[in-house]
Enzyme design. Structure first.
Site, short mmCIF file in Angstrom:
data_model
loop_
_atom_site.label_atom_id
_atom_site.label_comp_id
_atom_site.label_asym_id
_atom_site.label_seq_id
_atom_site.Cartn_x
_atom_site.Cartn_y
_atom_site.Cartn_z
N LYS A 22 0.83 -1.21 0.00
CA LYS A 22 0.00 0.00 0.00
C LYS A 22 0.87 1.26 0.00
O LYS A 22 0.65 2.17 -0.80
CB LYS A 22 -0.90 0.02 1.24
N ASN A 23 1.85 1.29 0.89
CA ASN A 23 2.62 2.53 1.05
C ASN A 23 3.58 2.79 -0.10
O ASN A 23 4.20 3.85 -0.18
CB ASN A 23 3.37 2.53 2.38
N ARG A 93 -4.72 10.74 4.46
CA ARG A 93 -3.81 11.89 4.46
C ARG A 93 -2.70 11.75 3.41
O ARG A 93 -2.13 12.76 2.99
CB ARG A 93 -3.28 12.18 5.87
N CYS A 117 -5.33 13.46 13.33
CA CYS A 117 -5.39 12.07 12.88
C CYS A 117 -5.32 11.21 14.13
O CYS A 117 -4.73 11.62 15.13
CB CYS A 117 -4.19 11.84 11.97
N ARG A 122 0.61 14.66 13.12
CA ARG A 122 1.05 14.40 11.73
C ARG A 122 0.97 15.62 10.82
O ARG A 122 0.20 15.66 9.86
CB ARG A 122 0.24 13.25 11.12
N PRO A 123 1.78 16.63 11.10
CA PRO A 123 1.77 17.83 10.25
C PRO A 123 2.49 17.59 8.92
O PRO A 123 3.09 16.53 8.72
CB PRO A 123 2.54 18.84 11.11
N ASP A 306 4.52 0.82 12.19
CA ASP A 306 3.33 0.16 11.66
C ASP A 306 3.21 -1.30 12.12
O ASP A 306 2.23 -1.97 11.80
CB ASP A 306 3.32 0.21 10.12
N ARG A 398 -8.71 -0.26 4.47
CA ARG A 398 -7.83 0.74 3.86
C ARG A 398 -6.50 0.11 3.48
O ARG A 398 -5.86 0.57 2.53
CB ARG A 398 -7.56 1.89 4.85
C1 UD1 Z 1 4.28 7.05 6.48
C2 UD1 Z 1 3.43 5.84 6.25
C3 UD1 Z 1 2.85 5.33 7.55
C4 UD1 Z 1 3.95 5.11 8.59
C5 UD1 Z 1 4.84 6.33 8.70
C6 UD1 Z 1 6.06 6.09 9.59
C7 UD1 Z 1 2.62 6.15 3.99
C8 UD1 Z 1 1.48 6.45 3.09
N1 UD1 Z 1 2.40 6.18 5.31
O1 UD1 Z 1 3.44 8.06 7.01
O2 UD1 Z 1 2.17 4.09 7.30
O3 UD1 Z 1 3.36 4.87 9.85
O4 UD1 Z 1 5.32 6.73 7.41
O5 UD1 Z 1 6.77 5.00 9.13
O6 UD1 Z 1 3.72 5.85 3.53
N2 UD1 Z 1 6.40 14.90 10.72
C9 UD1 Z 1 6.48 16.24 10.98
N3 UD1 Z 1 6.36 17.12 9.93
C10 UD1 Z 1 6.16 16.72 8.65
C11 UD1 Z 1 6.09 15.34 8.39
C12 UD1 Z 1 6.21 14.46 9.46
O7 UD1 Z 1 6.65 16.65 12.13
O8 UD1 Z 1 6.07 17.56 7.76
C13 UD1 Z 1 6.53 13.93 11.83
C14 UD1 Z 1 5.25 13.11 12.05
O9 UD1 Z 1 4.34 13.79 12.88
C15 UD1 Z 1 5.81 11.86 12.69
C16 UD1 Z 1 7.16 11.68 11.99
O10 UD1 Z 1 7.48 12.95 11.44
O11 UD1 Z 1 6.02 12.06 14.06
C17 UD1 Z 1 7.18 10.65 10.88
O12 UD1 Z 1 6.09 10.86 10.02
P1 UD1 Z 1 6.13 10.52 8.47
O13 UD1 Z 1 7.31 9.69 8.15
O14 UD1 Z 1 5.94 11.76 7.70
O15 UD1 Z 1 4.82 9.62 8.29
P2 UD1 Z 1 3.92 9.58 7.03
O16 UD1 Z 1 4.77 9.83 5.82
O17 UD1 Z 1 2.71 10.39 7.25
#
Ligand code: UD1
Length: 419
Positions: A22-23, A93, A117, A122-123, A306, A398
């Protein structure tokens, strides 16, 4: 709303095939927006999230057509729109992944902010900071972020955190930018490497794949591609733990054991046998209680966040006490209260959960709160005495393709009922 009902106690055995990731599918579908030529994706999992991103691409001007049940052709001759609306971003998202491609190909994007979320804030601030460095003008308007740039230019971007979708978004923007982009402290998840490899086949120039230092030399245009999506390591991991919690013997085929090393190493420490083939993993338990093993989640190649909820089920039934620390997301312990209702003994202290192993879990009606929490409740139901009824399973749909069918094939007593 549908429910899943499980009569626990069956020892799982046999073979089960792992679906496409999926990811990986989500960013790969978004990346097809970068060219006007046809792209063919193979091993596409049939999941709600894939349907959602397909709907979004359709609104943006893409034509999508399934050749067979897992091969999808996508072509976007023109970008007809630039907006990812609130309704879609709210349900998934990862819709924000169209930001990079829209900006790179069409010079603008309007994407609803994802908002809160279930597993934390998750910003997307790091995505936006990166786009700004590449010359995009970023503004906020009524819950939407607007991005504009005539043509993005290369930049040196150091991510404060190795964000997965952030790295993917910036990578997709950089491939068509003018000049060189360097992404430092990039996330290293296999799904990002899969995206980079497809982009290279489309004509992109990317070095450092699989490392935290990506160097991208922008090109003028990209071409169509045929690409096979990597196996879903989280689905494979969930099935591995399904085998372990039921004292079973299960072989997962069509997976990539190299993507699951952090899990396999810990699983062996609990006393379970893990045998790796080139694209198979066999998990074999002797039916004895597992030993308690503590884990801390971390970005790849660390223990995946995950898999944290599913690991907690194994630890709930292990001999001894373990500590599960969550360092990636705050508030990702929503499954704990439900597991405690099934007889687990888990106490949360900030970002850690102390799990005292118990001998039995007992079936109960429980409610899923997010995708991986749903998977953990299914595992708990498989291992518990009696009947477990999991509601709100739309979360499960999902991200897991035919999970009940796969588990039934391994001998589980599991069924879906329409409520
Ligand atoms: C992706 C995966 C999700 C997985 C996660 C961590 C997809 C579609 N989803 O989510 O299944 O759980 O990686 O392995 O691939 N953060 C910030 N600012 C940002 C972006 C992130 O502070 O702009 C923080 C997040 O709040 C979190 C951390 O960084 O604490 C990691 O998040 P991130 O790697 O971005 O997760 P996703 O890409 O949303």
């Amino acid at each position: 709303m549908d429910k899943i009902i499980i009569d626990g106690g069956a020892r799982l055995s046999g073979q089960v095939r792992c679906s496409g990731a999926k990811n990986a599918a989500l960013p790969l579908l978004a990346a097809t927006l970068l060219t006007d030529q046809a792209c063919i994706l193979e091993n596409v999992p049939r999941l709600k999230d894939v349907i959602t991103i397909g709907q979004l691409l359709g609104k943006l001007g893409s034509r999508l057509e399934y050749q067979d049940k897992s091969t999808l052709t996508i072509q976007t001759p023109h970008l007809d729109a630039y907006e990812a609306p609130y309704d879609l971003v709210r349900t998934m998202r990862a819709s924000v992944l169209v930001m990079g491609p829209l900006l790179a190909r069409g010079g603008k994007a309007k994407v609803s902010l994802p908002g809160g979320c279930a597993i934390g804030a998750r910003p997307i601030n790091l995505h936006l900071k990166g786009f700004e460095k590449m010359g995009a003008k970023v503004s906020l308007e009524q819950g939407y972020v607007l991005l504009e740039a005539e043509r993005l230019h290369g930049a040196r971007i150091t991510l404060d955190l190795p964000t997965v979708t952030g790295t993917e978004n910036l990578l997709m923007a950089a491939v068509l930018a003018e000049g060189q982009t360097i992404i430092e402290n990039a996330a290293r998840e296999p799904e990002i490497s899969d995206l980079a490899l497809m982009l290279i086949d489309m004509g992109a120039q990317i070095q450092g794949i699989g490392s935290d230092h990506l160097v991208i030399d922008g090109v003028e245009s990209l071409q169509g591609v045929k690409h096979r999506i990597i196996p879903d390591r989280i689905e494979a991991g969930t099935l591995m733990l399904a085998a372990a919690v039921t004292g079973g013997d299960v072989t997962i085929t069509d997976c990539n054991p190299n993507h699951l090393i952090a899990l396999s190493v810990r699983l062996r420490e609990t006393g379970v046998e893990v045998e790796e083939g080139s694209d198979t993993i066999r998990v074999k338990s002797d039916g004895q209680r597992n030993r308690a093993v503590s884990i801390t989640t971390a970005p790849y190649p660390g223990f995946p966040t995950d898999m944290q909820a599913q690991w907690m089920v194994l630890m709930s039934l292990a001999e001894g006490t373990s500590l599960i620390s969550e360092t990636v997301f705050e508030n990702r312990f929503m499954h704990v209260l439900e597991l405690d209702r099934m007889g687990a003994d888990i106490t949360i202290d900030g970002h850690s959960a102390l799990v005292r192993g118990v001998e039995h879990l007992s079936g109960a009606p429980v409610m899923a709160t997010d995708l991986r929490a749903s998977a953990s409740l299914i595992l708990a139901g498989l291992a518990a005495d009696g009947t477990t009824e999991v509601s709100r399973i739309y979360h499960l749909d999902r991200g897991y393709e035919h999970l009940e069918e796969k588990l039934t094939g391994l001998g589980a007593k599991i069924r879906r009922v329409k409520a």
